[in-house]
Design a protein around this motif. Sequence first.
Motif, PDB file in Angstrom:
ATOM      1  N   THR A  72       0.952  -1.000  -0.001  1.00 17.68           N
ATOM      2  CA  THR A  72      -0.056   0.083   0.122  1.00 17.68           C
ATOM      3  C   THR A  72       0.991   1.133  -0.034  1.00 17.68           C
ATOM      4  O   THR A  72       2.083   1.159   0.119  1.00 17.68           O
ATOM      5  N   TRP A  73       0.349   2.288  -0.180  1.00 20.14           N
ATOM      6  CA  TRP A  73       0.981   3.355  -0.229  1.00 20.14           C
ATOM      7  C   TRP A  73       1.264   4.176   1.382  1.00 20.14           C
ATOM      8  O   TRP A  73       2.017   5.092   1.292  1.00 20.14           O
ATOM      9  N   CYS A  75      -2.100   0.039   5.602  1.00 18.89           N
ATOM     10  CA  CYS A  75      -3.480   0.804   5.037  1.00 18.89           C
ATOM     11  C   CYS A  75      -4.520  -0.282   4.668  1.00 18.89           C
ATOM     12  O   CYS A  75      -4.360  -1.005   3.800  1.00 18.89           O
ATOM     13  N   CYS A 109      -5.925  -2.267  -2.793  1.00 20.83           N
ATOM     14  CA  CYS A 109      -5.255  -0.879  -2.865  1.00 20.83           C
ATOM     15  C   CYS A 109      -4.916  -0.759  -4.230  1.00 20.83           C
ATOM     16  O   CYS A 109      -4.507  -1.603  -5.007  1.00 20.83           O
ATOM     17  N   THR A 110      -4.722   0.828  -4.726  1.00 21.63           N
ATOM     18  CA  THR A 110      -4.369   1.092  -6.086  1.00 21.63           C
ATOM     19  C   THR A 110      -2.834   0.917  -6.307  1.00 21.63           C
ATOM     20  O   THR A 110      -2.216   0.837  -7.215  1.00 21.63           O
ATOM     21  N   TYR A 111      -1.925   0.599  -5.119  1.00 22.23           N
ATOM     22  CA  TYR A 111      -0.479   0.612  -5.213  1.00 22.23           C
ATOM     23  C   TYR A 111      -0.245  -0.450  -6.103  1.00 22.23           C
ATOM     24  O   TYR A 111      -0.495  -1.608  -5.845  1.00 22.23           O
ATOM     25  N   CYS A 128      -2.968   6.882  -4.633  1.00 22.31           N
ATOM     26  CA  CYS A 128      -4.124   6.551  -3.470  1.00 22.31           C
ATOM     27  C   CYS A 128      -5.405   7.310  -3.677  1.00 22.31           C
ATOM     28  O   CYS A 128      -5.437   8.579  -4.061  1.00 22.31           O
ATOM     29  N   PRO A 145      -5.554  10.382  -0.373  1.00 15.19           N
ATOM     30  CA  PRO A 145      -4.330  10.933   0.267  1.00 15.19           C
ATOM     31  C   PRO A 145      -4.474  11.821   1.245  1.00 15.19           C
ATOM     32  O   PRO A 145      -3.423  11.396   1.994  1.00 15.19           O
ATOM     33  N   LEU A 156      -4.584   9.155   4.521  1.00 19.03           N
ATOM     34  CA  LEU A 156      -3.555   8.354   4.335  1.00 19.03           C
ATOM     35  C   LEU A 156      -2.800   8.473   5.418  1.00 19.03           C
ATOM     36  O   LEU A 156      -2.206   9.538   5.583  1.00 19.03           O
TER      37      LEU A 156
END
Length: 185
Positions: free
Chosen positions: A52-53, A126, A132-134, A139, A142, A145
């Motif tokens: 994740t971010w 997270c 998750c987009t990671y 993100c 954001p 986060l």
Amino acid sequence: MRENTYLSEQLIKIAKDCGTYQVGLISTKDLIVYPEVRDMCKMNTCRGYGTTWACPPAVGPIEECLAKAQQYDTMLLFSCKYDLEDSFDYEGMVAGMEAFKQLACAFDHALKQTLQPYLMLANEGCHKCKSCTYPDAPCRFPDELHASLEAYGFNVSELARLAGINYINGQNTVTYFGALCFNQT
Ligand code: SF4
């Protein structure tokens, strides 16, 4: 430990109202980051590394993380303790971890009315989105986060000592930590 000001008293009250167990202030000048802590992330025992971010490597090198925290003069370290059935109560630990994430979100939400800018850090990775987009896209949230303290390279027991709060809170409990970096001046 850093002196309280009117602003920090207000923030401590908000933190307490959100259900934190202990809070303490640290001057960000005293913060140190440790490559060994980042190395522990890389060992991936929490399975969060690169997912994740909120975790390394997405959060960047620890020197950049420290610089982000030191854009602010003060860190408000906050904790919450959760009871376990026994020291092997893994489900209790996971439940506490998720409860603490929700506490950090509630604290963040309450702060948005009174404080800008600031940096909020919390525990573990997270879990906000189902997927998750990671690393393929930015993100989705954001502004909400919360990178983990360990991802930044902080030694949490050292932070607790600097803030004058407990790192451990007795047998059959687990304690999670988060931090709010902000400017008092
Ligand atoms: S908020 Fe969603 S997209 Fe952003 S790091 Fe967390 S899980 Fe990933």
